[in-house]
Enzyme design. Structure first.
Site, PDB file in Angstrom:
ATOM      1  N   GLY A 142      16.758  17.960  12.302  1.00  0.00           N
ATOM      2  CA  GLY A 142      17.831  16.966  12.313  1.00  0.00           C
ATOM      3  C   GLY A 142      18.094  16.293  10.988  1.00  0.00           C
ATOM      4  O   GLY A 142      19.175  16.415  10.431  1.00  0.00           O
ATOM      5  N   SER A 143      17.117  15.580  10.466  1.00  0.00           N
ATOM      6  CA  SER A 143      17.360  14.788   9.261  1.00  0.00           C
ATOM      7  C   SER A 143      17.109  15.608   8.001  1.00  0.00           C
ATOM      8  O   SER A 143      16.280  16.518   7.980  1.00  0.00           O
ATOM      9  CB  SER A 143      16.445  13.554   9.257  1.00  0.00           C
ATOM     10  OG  SER A 143      15.094  13.936   9.319  1.00  0.00           O
ATOM     11  N   LEU A 195       0.831  -1.204   0.000  1.00  0.00           N
ATOM     12  CA  LEU A 195       0.000   0.000   0.000  1.00  0.00           C
ATOM     13  C   LEU A 195       0.864   1.253   0.000  1.00  0.00           C
ATOM     14  O   LEU A 195       0.557   2.225  -0.700  1.00  0.00           O
ATOM     15  CB  LEU A 195      -0.925   0.000   1.220  1.00  0.00           C
ATOM     16  CG  LEU A 195      -1.933   1.148   1.248  1.00  0.00           C
ATOM     17  CD1 LEU A 195      -2.899   1.063   0.083  1.00  0.00           C
ATOM     18  CD2 LEU A 195      -2.700   1.161   2.572  1.00  0.00           C
ATOM     19  N   LYS A 203      -1.470  11.818  17.610  1.00  0.00           N
ATOM     20  CA  LYS A 203      -1.326  10.409  17.955  1.00  0.00           C
ATOM     21  C   LYS A 203      -2.671   9.781  18.339  1.00  0.00           C
ATOM     22  O   LYS A 203      -3.512  10.414  18.953  1.00  0.00           O
ATOM     23  CB  LYS A 203      -0.324  10.240  19.094  1.00  0.00           C
ATOM     24  CG  LYS A 203       1.115  10.549  18.691  1.00  0.00           C
ATOM     25  CD  LYS A 203       1.616   9.591  17.640  1.00  0.00           C
ATOM     26  CE  LYS A 203       3.020   9.923  17.189  1.00  0.00           C
ATOM     27  NZ  LYS A 203       4.032   9.567  18.175  1.00  0.00           N
ATOM     28  N   HIS A 251      13.015  17.797  21.030  1.00  0.00           N
ATOM     29  CA  HIS A 251      11.975  18.030  20.023  1.00  0.00           C
ATOM     30  C   HIS A 251      10.760  17.168  20.327  1.00  0.00           C
ATOM     31  O   HIS A 251      10.900  15.994  20.684  1.00  0.00           O
ATOM     32  CB  HIS A 251      12.501  17.693  18.624  1.00  0.00           C
ATOM     33  CG  HIS A 251      11.417  17.722  17.585  1.00  0.00           C
ATOM     34  ND1 HIS A 251      10.803  18.894  17.204  1.00  0.00           N
ATOM     35  CD2 HIS A 251      10.812  16.734  16.872  1.00  0.00           C
ATOM     36  CE1 HIS A 251       9.872  18.621  16.301  1.00  0.00           C
ATOM     37  NE2 HIS A 251       9.858  17.325  16.093  1.00  0.00           N
ATOM     38  N   HIS A 258       5.120  17.289   6.989  1.00  0.00           N
ATOM     39  CA  HIS A 258       4.382  16.084   6.613  1.00  0.00           C
ATOM     40  C   HIS A 258       3.538  16.300   5.358  1.00  0.00           C
ATOM     41  O   HIS A 258       2.805  15.407   4.939  1.00  0.00           O
ATOM     42  CB  HIS A 258       3.496  15.623   7.778  1.00  0.00           C
ATOM     43  CG  HIS A 258       4.284  15.245   8.987  1.00  0.00           C
ATOM     44  ND1 HIS A 258       4.601  16.151   9.972  1.00  0.00           N
ATOM     45  CD2 HIS A 258       4.854  14.074   9.362  1.00  0.00           C
ATOM     46  CE1 HIS A 258       5.315  15.546  10.901  1.00  0.00           C
ATOM     47  NE2 HIS A 258       5.486  14.288  10.561  1.00  0.00           N
ATOM     48  N   GLU A 305      22.024  13.137   8.985  1.00  0.00           N
ATOM     49  CA  GLU A 305      21.642  11.768   9.365  1.00  0.00           C
ATOM     50  C   GLU A 305      21.533  10.820   8.168  1.00  0.00           C
ATOM     51  O   GLU A 305      20.708   9.902   8.158  1.00  0.00           O
ATOM     52  CB  GLU A 305      20.319  11.793  10.155  1.00  0.00           C
ATOM     53  CG  GLU A 305      20.381  12.669  11.389  1.00  0.00           C
ATOM     54  CD  GLU A 305      19.073  12.729  12.165  1.00  0.00           C
ATOM     55  OE1 GLU A 305      18.223  11.846  11.975  1.00  0.00           O
ATOM     56  OE2 GLU A 305      18.903  13.665  12.966  1.00  0.00           O
TER      57      GLU A 305
END
Length: 784
Positions: free
Chosen positions: A446-447, A17, A118, A655, A708, A498
């Site tokens: 960070g990344s 998916l 969440k 974070h 996102h 990273e």
């Protein structure tokens, strides 16, 4: 005694998916191809459960992105900003759906995504419904009915799964003041009744309605809403059998409400809350069936059949056997797909593999528990029980689990281990002198994007196609380019990118003892984002430095500060499958001590800023308010154990993303991080209100754009968001940064967004200088 399942993983055993959705978003496959990929996964899931002997197989547990978003589309809870996508752009329904989840930039439209947060205390994210006063609802999508009919055409009678109306409203958010979303129930309920009637007319007999909020603290009004709602459902749809599912915790003071509802069956979670069984058995009416959630839907350990059978036996004494159902504790959405599929998990040792069960195996466990409950004397059943006992005993006695040195280090922990040398106001002065950063300093979380090439290098290293030295040279080149680019656009605090890391938890787990890893143990985090959680099977320790090499290399390339990037102990715990033979707090302390050693190593190597990410701290909160303080005490303490061994001059960042901070702000402050960066863009800086009201003393980086979503915000938009922040937080406290790491984004959008972000920060500085100059002129004129 019936067997049933609350839900099955929808990503596919090989993440089919994810691949199909991402290909569709990039216009590499057609809508027809995407829909076929979804249909193939559903068929595979239904057949697998049918063959395992599950009596009541779920439908509508499949989703192309998120089950809560599915419900928003179903009931027409579509924010007005998306209406043009359908009416003006003539896009298919699925494009509207994805736009709500991911944002939309096309054909002159620029629309932000809905908020994401969440799902209770799991690592799954859902799309938050948006509600207005007097909101109207209508049946917009026929997905629930379509998937039931699809299964029926294939000869499979399913139990449709629907998020209950009360939980659906409570999962959402009011987008204007003057009302509470539960007041919308009278507008929403007719749509639910229409869905149920259509299902009944199509041949549905059982419908599973999920009301996870029954495990939460409920107000008097919310409790009354449950009673009135389900009475109305029973009156309008008397022939539909409702299985009401609660999970993730104890019904507690909501048990009188749950047991009074006119439903055919009640599901309870006996993995999280086995202690509730006796009270539930005493409370529910004789004509109400009881579904026992015996198999852990959220972890990967084999079920202890003896323990489950003891609970079953207790239930059988109080309930007629035909009124009992056996199922998992919750949906298996949170479990990997299959432990035994050909070529799966060959890297696991036979000893550890024998302790595990993934979704397919959990379905089989449900079926086996029914066999054992009915007839333990049958030889085949005796063999099943004997094999299970051996696996459980093997784990209990395994020497690889326990390390005396690690246990001693935890026993020797004292309050001094969780205290910085001085308070923040004194540290801040030293850090300002040491770091010499401008007002509104810029950084990233960070990344940086992990391109197909970077991922291929890592794969080739594992396959032996690249040597370690060859791989290191490629990563060094990528890191050097990232450092040079950050310097060129004017970022103030740099990151190494990273590129050597696979996942923010997996990377550290691979370097710590007490962890083991799967090859295909993928679970959905949000949308197409899948993660492969480590398995913590034993005592945790750090045999050697984990990040110093790459952080030091990056720092050697620049005179600007490069942040050391670590994942915090609570997040490593929360985002792993955790051992179930000791308290989670003890496992977290072990991880905290390992991270502390790494922090101290980075400081010794000359790294002046160290970020310890704790995005999962809030998601670990128990569902009941009365249990929060105990959790937060050890969780915050573990962060402080990890971060407090450094000098005052060393700046500690943390974070957090997708967190509502109002109710735990004092605990966030107690973490005593010098700088906290948080997700704020989707909520339009609303989250900062908690920091302002609390008068949070330390420094804050409220995210100015949503990573996102592929949407690139304008410079003015970022300035406006920061001006909202400036209205409630002092300039000296504010940083400018994205919402989260940029690993999953593409380089083109990342570069453009960060260039605009740096310009936005400069604009803020220029404006601050102008205002200061204007103020000084006024003072001088007054003096004159």
């Amino acid at each position: 005694m019936l067997t049933h399942n609350l839900g099955y993983p929808r990503i596919g055993s090989r993440r089919q998916l994810k691949k199909a959705c991402e290909a569709y978003w990039k216009e590499k496959i057609s809508l027809h191809d995407l829909l076929k990929a979804g249909a193939d996964i559903r068929l595979q899931n239904w057949k697998l459960q049918q063959e395992a002997g599950i009596d009541m197989i779920p439908s509508n547990d499949f989703s192309f992105y998120d089950q809560v978003l599915d419900m928003s589309l179903t009931v027409g809870a579509i924010p007005e900003r998306y209406h043009d996508i359908v009416t003006d752009q003539k896009r298919p329904e699925l494009d509207l759906y994805f736009a709500m989840a991911r944002g939309y930039q096309n054909n002159g439209l620029d629309i932000i995504a809905m908020e994401m947060t969440k799902w209770f205390d799991t690592n799954y994210h859902y799309i938050v419904p948006e509600f207005k006063k007097d909101q109207k609802f209508k049946l917009f999508s026929s997905k629930i009915l379509d998937e039931f009919k699809e299964a029926k055409r294939l000869g499979i009678q399913t139990k449709p799964v629907i998020i209950g109306p009360i939980s659906y409203l409570l999962l959402g958010k009011e987008k204007e003041t003057g009302f509470h979303r539960i007041s919308l129930l009278q507008n929403l309920l007719p749509v639910y009744l229409e869905i149920l009637k259509k299902l009944e007319n199509s041949g549905a007999t059982w419908v599973q309605i999920d009301e996870p909020y029954l495990a939460m603290d409920l107000s008097k009004e919310e409790k009354e809403a449950f009673l009135s709602t389900y009475k109305e459902i029973k009156r309008a749809c008397p022939n539909i059998k409702i299985l009401l599912a609660s999970y993730f915790g104890n019904l507690g003071d909501n048990l009188p409400i749950a047991s009074a509802l006119p439903v055919c069956a009640l599901h309870i979670d006996l993995v999280r809350a086995p202690e509730q069984l006796e009270e539930v058995l005493q409370s529910i009416p004789k004509n109400m069936s009881l579904s026992l959630g015996l198999v852990d839907g959220r972890n990967i350990w084999k079920n202890d059949f003896e323990g489950s059978l003891a609970l079953l036996e207790k239930a059988q004494k109080a309930k007629e056997t035909e009124r009992l159902l056996i199922g998992p504790s919750c949906s298996l959405l949170h479990s990997p797909c299959d432990l035994e599929e050909e070529s799966n998990e060959t890297a696991l040792t036979p000893e550890i593999k024998n302790w595990l069960a993934f979704a397919k195996q959990k379905v089989e466990e449900i079926s086996n528990l029914r066999k054992l409950a009915i007839d333990q004397e049958n030889k085949a059943n005796l063999d099943i029980l004997s094999e299970n006992k051996a696996a459980i005993q093997s784990k209990a006695e395994a020497q690889i689990i326990h390390k005396a040195k690690v246990k001693l280090a935890v026993e020797l922990l004292s309050p001094e281990h969780s205290q910085r040398k001085n308070i923040f106001s004194e540290r801040q002065k030293l850090q300002e002198e040491n770091l010499k950063l401008p007002l509104f300093p810029t950084t990233t979380i960070g990344s940086f994007p992990q391109t197909k090439e970077v991922r291929q290098w890592r794969a080739n290293l594992k396959k032996g196609v690249l040597t370690q030295n060859q791989y290191n040279e490629l990563i060094k080149k990528e890191t050097k380019a990232a450092i040079e680019w950050q310097e060129a656009i004017g970022l103030d605090v740099l990151v190494h990118g990273e590129f050597e890391r696979n996942d923010m938890v997996e990377y550290f787990g691979e370097k710590l003892e007490g962890f083991v890893f799967t090859q295909n143990g993928w679970v959905q985090s949000y949308g197409s984002r899948c993660v492969k959680p480590p398995i913590i099977y034993g005592d945790v320790s750090r045999p050697r430095a984990m990040t110093k090499y790459w952080t030091s290399f990056a720092q050697s390339l620049t005179n600007k500060n490069v942040k050391g990037m670590l994942t915090g102990p609570v997040t490593i715990l929360q985002w792993s499958f955790v051992r179930n033979d000791q308290a989670r707090s003890v496992t977290c302390q072990q991880i905290a001590l390992a991270i502390r050693e790494e922090v101290n190593d980075l400081e010794s190597a000359g790294i002046k800023i160290i970020q310890i990410d704790e995005p999962a701290l809030r998601e670990g909160l128990p569902l009941r308010l009365s249990h929060w303080d105990a959790y937060l005490k050890w969780a915050v303490d573990c962060f402080r154990i990890a971060s407090s061994g450094v000098k005052d001059e060393t700046q500690i960042h943390t974070h957090m993303c997708y967190s509502e901070f109002n109710d735990i702000i004092q605990h966030i402050a107690a973490m005593d991080a010098d700088v906290i960066t948080i997700e704020c863009s989707r909520s339009q800086m609303e989250l900062l209100d908690a920091f302002a009201e609390f008068q949070y003393p330390n420094e804050i980086g409220p995210g100015v754009y949503d990573i996102h979503s592929p949407r690139i915000p304008t410079e003015d938009e970022m300035v406006q968001l920061m001006n909202k922040a400036k209205a409630v937080i002092k300039d000296r406290q504010l940083w400018v940064n994205p919402d989260c790491g940029l690993k999953t984004r593409g380089w083109e959008e990342t570069k453009e967004a960060l260039i605009r972000m740096v310009k936005a920060a400069q604009s803020l500085r220029d404006n601050a200088t102008l205002n200061t100059s204007s103020f000084s002129t006024k003072v001088l004129n007054n003096l004159g």
